[in-house]
Enzyme design. Structure first.
Site, PDB file in Angstrom:
ATOM      1  N   HIS A 141      -0.937   1.744   9.706  1.00 25.28           N
ATOM      2  CA  HIS A 141      -2.031   1.850   8.711  1.00 25.28           C
ATOM      3  C   HIS A 141      -2.633   3.246   8.883  1.00 25.28           C
ATOM      4  O   HIS A 141      -1.885   4.203   9.106  1.00 25.28           O
ATOM      5  CB  HIS A 141      -3.036   0.719   8.987  1.00 25.28           C
ATOM      6  CG  HIS A 141      -3.947   0.379   7.842  1.00 25.28           C
ATOM      7  ND1 HIS A 141      -4.990   1.178   7.466  1.00 25.28           N
ATOM      8  CD2 HIS A 141      -3.992  -0.681   6.985  1.00 25.28           C
ATOM      9  CE1 HIS A 141      -5.635   0.642   6.433  1.00 25.28           C
ATOM     10  NE2 HIS A 141      -5.039  -0.495   6.122  1.00 25.28           N
ATOM     11  N   ASN A 173       0.788  -1.233   0.000  1.00 30.99           N
ATOM     12  CA  ASN A 173       0.000   0.000   0.000  1.00 30.99           C
ATOM     13  C   ASN A 173       0.819   1.281   0.000  1.00 30.99           C
ATOM     14  O   ASN A 173       0.263   2.372  -0.038  1.00 30.99           O
ATOM     15  CB  ASN A 173      -0.948   0.013   1.207  1.00 30.99           C
ATOM     16  CG  ASN A 173      -2.149  -0.884   0.988  1.00 30.99           C
ATOM     17  OD1 ASN A 173      -2.435  -1.277  -0.139  1.00 30.99           O
ATOM     18  ND2 ASN A 173      -2.846  -1.218   2.060  1.00 30.99           N
ATOM     19  N   ASP A 184      -7.543 -11.661  -3.875  1.00 30.11           N
ATOM     20  CA  ASP A 184      -7.414 -10.564  -2.910  1.00 30.11           C
ATOM     21  C   ASP A 184      -7.485 -11.116  -1.486  1.00 30.11           C
ATOM     22  O   ASP A 184      -6.689 -10.760  -0.621  1.00 30.11           O
ATOM     23  CB  ASP A 184      -8.546  -9.555  -3.165  1.00 30.11           C
ATOM     24  CG  ASP A 184      -8.466  -8.362  -2.225  1.00 30.11           C
ATOM     25  OD1 ASP A 184      -7.344  -8.018  -1.798  1.00 30.11           O
ATOM     26  OD2 ASP A 184      -9.522  -7.768  -1.927  1.00 30.11           O
ATOM     27  N   ARG A 238     -14.886  -2.956   6.988  1.00 30.28           N
ATOM     28  CA  ARG A 238     -14.473  -4.286   6.555  1.00 30.28           C
ATOM     29  C   ARG A 238     -15.675  -5.127   6.137  1.00 30.28           C
ATOM     30  O   ARG A 238     -16.800  -4.871   6.582  1.00 30.28           O
ATOM     31  CB  ARG A 238     -13.737  -5.014   7.703  1.00 30.28           C
ATOM     32  CG  ARG A 238     -12.332  -4.478   7.958  1.00 30.28           C
ATOM     33  CD  ARG A 238     -11.432  -4.771   6.782  1.00 30.28           C
ATOM     34  NE  ARG A 238     -10.091  -4.225   6.853  1.00 30.28           N
ATOM     35  CZ  ARG A 238      -9.649  -3.158   6.166  1.00 30.28           C
ATOM     36  NH1 ARG A 238     -10.468  -2.470   5.406  1.00 30.28           N
ATOM     37  NH2 ARG A 238      -8.384  -2.778   6.217  1.00 30.28           N
ATOM     38  N   GLU A 246      -3.264  -0.434  -7.863  1.00 34.78           N
ATOM     39  CA  GLU A 246      -4.643  -0.609  -7.395  1.00 34.78           C
ATOM     40  C   GLU A 246      -5.216   0.791  -7.144  1.00 34.78           C
ATOM     41  O   GLU A 246      -6.366   1.083  -7.420  1.00 34.78           O
ATOM     42  CB  GLU A 246      -4.566  -1.428  -6.102  1.00 34.78           C
ATOM     43  CG  GLU A 246      -5.835  -1.617  -5.335  1.00 34.78           C
ATOM     44  CD  GLU A 246      -5.552  -2.366  -4.027  1.00 34.78           C
ATOM     45  OE1 GLU A 246      -4.861  -3.409  -4.044  1.00 34.78           O
ATOM     46  OE2 GLU A 246      -6.019  -1.895  -2.978  1.00 34.78           O
ATOM     47  N   SER A 297       2.998  -2.148   5.073  1.00 31.59           N
ATOM     48  CA  SER A 297       4.047  -3.169   5.170  1.00 31.59           C
ATOM     49  C   SER A 297       5.385  -2.633   4.661  1.00 31.59           C
ATOM     50  O   SER A 297       6.419  -2.769   5.325  1.00 31.59           O
ATOM     51  CB  SER A 297       3.639  -4.413   4.377  1.00 31.59           C
ATOM     52  OG  SER A 297       3.479  -4.099   3.002  1.00 31.59           O
ATOM     53  N   TRP A 307      -9.570  -8.042  12.147  1.00 33.92           N
ATOM     54  CA  TRP A 307      -8.911  -7.673  10.892  1.00 33.92           C
ATOM     55  C   TRP A 307      -7.388  -7.795  11.044  1.00 33.92           C
ATOM     56  O   TRP A 307      -6.733  -8.501  10.299  1.00 33.92           O
ATOM     57  CB  TRP A 307      -9.279  -6.231  10.480  1.00 33.92           C
ATOM     58  CG  TRP A 307      -8.275  -5.688   9.514  1.00 33.92           C
ATOM     59  CD1 TRP A 307      -8.082  -6.109   8.223  1.00 33.92           C
ATOM     60  CD2 TRP A 307      -7.273  -4.701   9.764  1.00 33.92           C
ATOM     61  NE1 TRP A 307      -7.025  -5.430   7.658  1.00 33.92           N
ATOM     62  CE2 TRP A 307      -6.512  -4.558   8.573  1.00 33.92           C
ATOM     63  CE3 TRP A 307      -6.955  -3.918  10.874  1.00 33.92           C
ATOM     64  CZ2 TRP A 307      -5.451  -3.670   8.479  1.00 33.92           C
ATOM     65  CZ3 TRP A 307      -5.899  -3.032  10.773  1.00 33.92           C
ATOM     66  CH2 TRP A 307      -5.161  -2.916   9.583  1.00 33.92           C
TER      67      TRP A 307
END
Ligand code: SFD
Ligand code: AMP
Length: 621
Positions: A384, A62, A347, A250, A126, A431, A219
């Protein structure tokens, strides 16, 4: 009581936690340590090949700027994160990661991580910052490089680190850590000149949606129990933004992430009546200008609008997967249709297998049936769209003087460094950015040891105190186990799971969990703190039947530290900056005039008191 052995391990740099940040730190530290003749040790409570948030794999990276393709600049990324965090971000830290992150991602590819690629060899995007990977084996690939770099002899696995050690003569200087094996009766005393804390965020502090048979599904990884925060808090490090939390949108029950569906498949989220809340309710964000007006809409504000729909009785909320996937398949040949279907499943198969299992077991074909979305329980994390963590020094060439004190990523405790979820005010590193931040912290730590080569000198009395405390739950159980015939029912002790459920109830009801619609005010927070004080008293009654229970006892202790720190922080910040994450009912508005600042805290172990300060927000870009 089993017979206990103590093993002393001496090193220059100790890395706690071998997740993404820890593996990055090991890889980088080993390189510089070789040049300077230092020993680097990594200690991990599980096995690094499949530990931490990336254990199951990921389907996207990401944070990737694509600088070699001229796609984005570090300045662009800083602006994006500034808006996402509603104005409050340490831009020096974010910039520093952004300028180095691409290099880390290129290494992952060299090591064998498969990427989705376009015909001209570019990574397939993405979204603006996110690229797609076939990432089931992401963690083993990254771990292998770390292991090869430091050598097996310097890797201690299945050892849970419970406490940091400070210097016998200087309580504000690091000297090592203590942990225990979760397989054998061994306590490890690590003596280290510098320590990098990279032990992941905090999950299961609040009651999750599924209890009973579903308890354990969340999650983020349930094995991240907040050690990274609790270790540093107890060592007296200044923490920041611990009031911030991450609530995620989610897929219901499986907790499947939504990024790929929103960004890649361009799927829409609507209420039960087909209305797109991000459009129909956009006018309700007026109070949160100027952040509300920018694209993309910050994560908490998207949550907020969804929650408003639910509260008005317009739920359930749906991810309209069917419409989106059918649109992609329209007019496509059979091969392309199969590819779309395969991506839709991969995914989750790469990253959140439970979501794919849930679909399969419920006969759901996402191209035909829409799936429900929910808002999760809160998580404390710094990697995140969350910003909790330690207050660290930034890089010399970018940071203003208020943000710089000698070594990159060093906390306010001399020689103690942090990375990944452990660093505050530097969200959206994910990450790849966490890995990169581990590398930055490692370089800082090696430099620190080079400048401060004296031997680590931990306080011997404190080591003994910790050793006695560590095994106390085993002794307590042993003493009382004969009083009943079932180990779960006994008036003399409390098992770690029972105490965990109590913590989660307190936090859900008084600490703004999903059960209270993320709402808090002064009275609920004070009541929550009162309840936590009583829970803390009862922690002395914890019983452990075996080493597994003992691990759970100490993980629980970490979560309680996180809960307590979080509630104190929530009390201090008198505004609602991140609706959709939490609401202060008594201060329901954004207040940039008084609160466009970071909230920092320091816990004093000697006096048991907390000190709170406001730290300035200084724009760098
Ligand atoms: O889709 C101790 N993340 C995503 N990142 C991406 O780049 N792309 C995605 O697609 C991402 N998504 C996602 C993500 C995570 C998860 C679980 C899912 C989906 C389902 C986020 C990243 O994974 C995350 O930002 C980084 O991994 C954070 O790195 P770090 O190093 O801060 O945490 P870690 O990797 O979990 O490692 C922690 C390690 O510490 C160990 N540990 N060891 C010793 N003693 C103790 N007391 C310890 N406590 C913990 C752990 O075992 C672990 O190894 S998506 O949702 O956006
Ligand atoms: P998630 O799957 O929700 O963890 O998100 C993965 C990535 O996509 C993160 O960088 C998110 O910030 C981003 N993202 C998710 N949903 C959206 C959205 N609706 N608009 C913009 N970015 C999003």
């Amino acid at each position: 009581m089993p017979e206990l052995r103590t093993e002393v391990v001496e090193c220059d740099v100790l890395i706690i936690g071998g997740g993404m940040a820890g593996c990055g730190a090991a890889y980088e530290a080993a390189h510089w340590a070789k040049v300077k003749g230092m020993r680097v040790v990594l200690v991990e409570k599980a096995a690094i090949e499949r530990s931490g948030a990336v254990a199951m794999g990921l389907s996207a990276i990401n944070m990737y700027l694509g600088m070699k393709w001229g796609e984005n600049t570090p300045e662009d990324f800083v602006r994006y994160v500034r808006n996402e965090t509603m104005g409050l971000s340490r831009e020096d830290l974010t910039f520093d990661i952004a300028r180095h992150v691409d290099a880390s991602v290129h290494m992952f590819e060299e090591w064998g991580l498969p990427f989705f690629k376009s015909p001209e060899g570019r990574y397939v995007r993405e979204g603006r910052w996110q690229i797609m990977i076939h990432g089931e084996s992401y963690k083993p690939i990254v771990a292998e490089a770390a292991k090869a770099a430091i050598g097996e002899a310097n890797l201690y696995q299945r050892v849970f680190v419970s406490h940091l050690l400070t210097d016998a003569d200087d309580p504000n200087k690091i000297a090592g850590a203590v942990g225990f094996s979760v397989r054998d009766n061994v306590i490890y005393v690590f003596k280290a000149k510098a320590v990098i804390c990279s032990a992941g965020g905090a999950v299961n502090v609040w009651r999750p949606h599924a209890v009973g048979e579903g308890l354990g599904r969340a999650w983020y990884t349930v094995f991240n129990t907040g050690s990274v925060y609790s270790l540093m808090i107890q060592a007296g490090a200044q923490m920041t933004q611990m009031e911030h939390r991450l609530v995620q949108t989610r897929f219901k029950d499986g907790y499947g992430p939504v990024g790929m569906y929103f960004l890649m498949f361009r799927s829409k989220a609507t209420n039960a009546y087909g209305e797109e809340y991000e459009q129909t309710r956009r006018h309700e964000l007026e109070g949160w200008e100027p952040y509300a007006g920018s694209a993309p809409m910050p994560t908490p504000l998207r949550n907020h609008l969804m929650l408003r729909d639910i509260q008005e009785g317009k739920g359930p909320i749906y991810m309209r997967t069917a419409e989106a996937l059918q649109k992609m398949m329209e007019g496509a040949d059979a091969t392309r249709q199969r590819e779309v279907e395969s991506d839709a499943w991969e995914d989750f198969l790469d990253m959140t297998i439970s979501q794919a299992l849930l679909w399969a077991s419920n006969n759901i074909d996402p191209a035909k049936t829409d799936s429900e979305l929910v808002l999760t329980e809160p998580y404390l994390m710094g990697s995140h769209a969350g910003t909790s963590g330690a207050w660290v020094s930034g890089p010399e060439d970018v940071s203003p003087s208020d943000y710089f004190w000698g070594y990159n990523r060093m906390t306010t405790v001399q020689g103690l460094f942090a990375a990944g979820d452990g660093v505050g005010c530097a969200a959206h590193k994910f990450s790849s950015g966490s890995y990169t931040e581990g590398r930055l912290a490692a370089k800082g730590a090696v430099n620190y040891v080079y400048d401060n080569p004296g031997p680590a000198n931990p306080d011997g009395g404190r080591v003994e105190e910790i050793k006695t405390a560590l095994y106390a739950p085993l002794g307590h159980y042993d003493q009382h186990k004969g009083a009943t015939t079932r180990s779960e029912i006994n008036p003399n002790y409390l098992l770690p799971k029972q105490a965990l459920l109590r913590l989660q109830k307190i936090m859900d009801e008084y600490g703004g969990g999903w059960g209270s619609a993320y709402m808090v005010n002064r009275p609920t927070l004070e009541r929550g703190l009162e309840q936590l004080t009583m829970l803390r008293e009862d922690l002395a009654m914890l019983g452990a039947r075996d080493l597994h229970d003992l691990l759970r006892c100490w993980e629980l202790a970490d979560r309680v530290w996180c809960a307590e720190t979080h509630l104190h922080h929530l009390l201090f910040r008198q505004e609602t900056r991140w609706p959709g994450y939490y609401y202060r009912g008594d201060f329901p508005n954004l207040d940039d005039e008084n609160w466009k600042v970071f909230v920092n805290s320091r816990y004093d172990r000697e006096t048991g008191t907390w000190d709170f300060t406001k730290a300035p927000y200084i724009p760098v870009i």
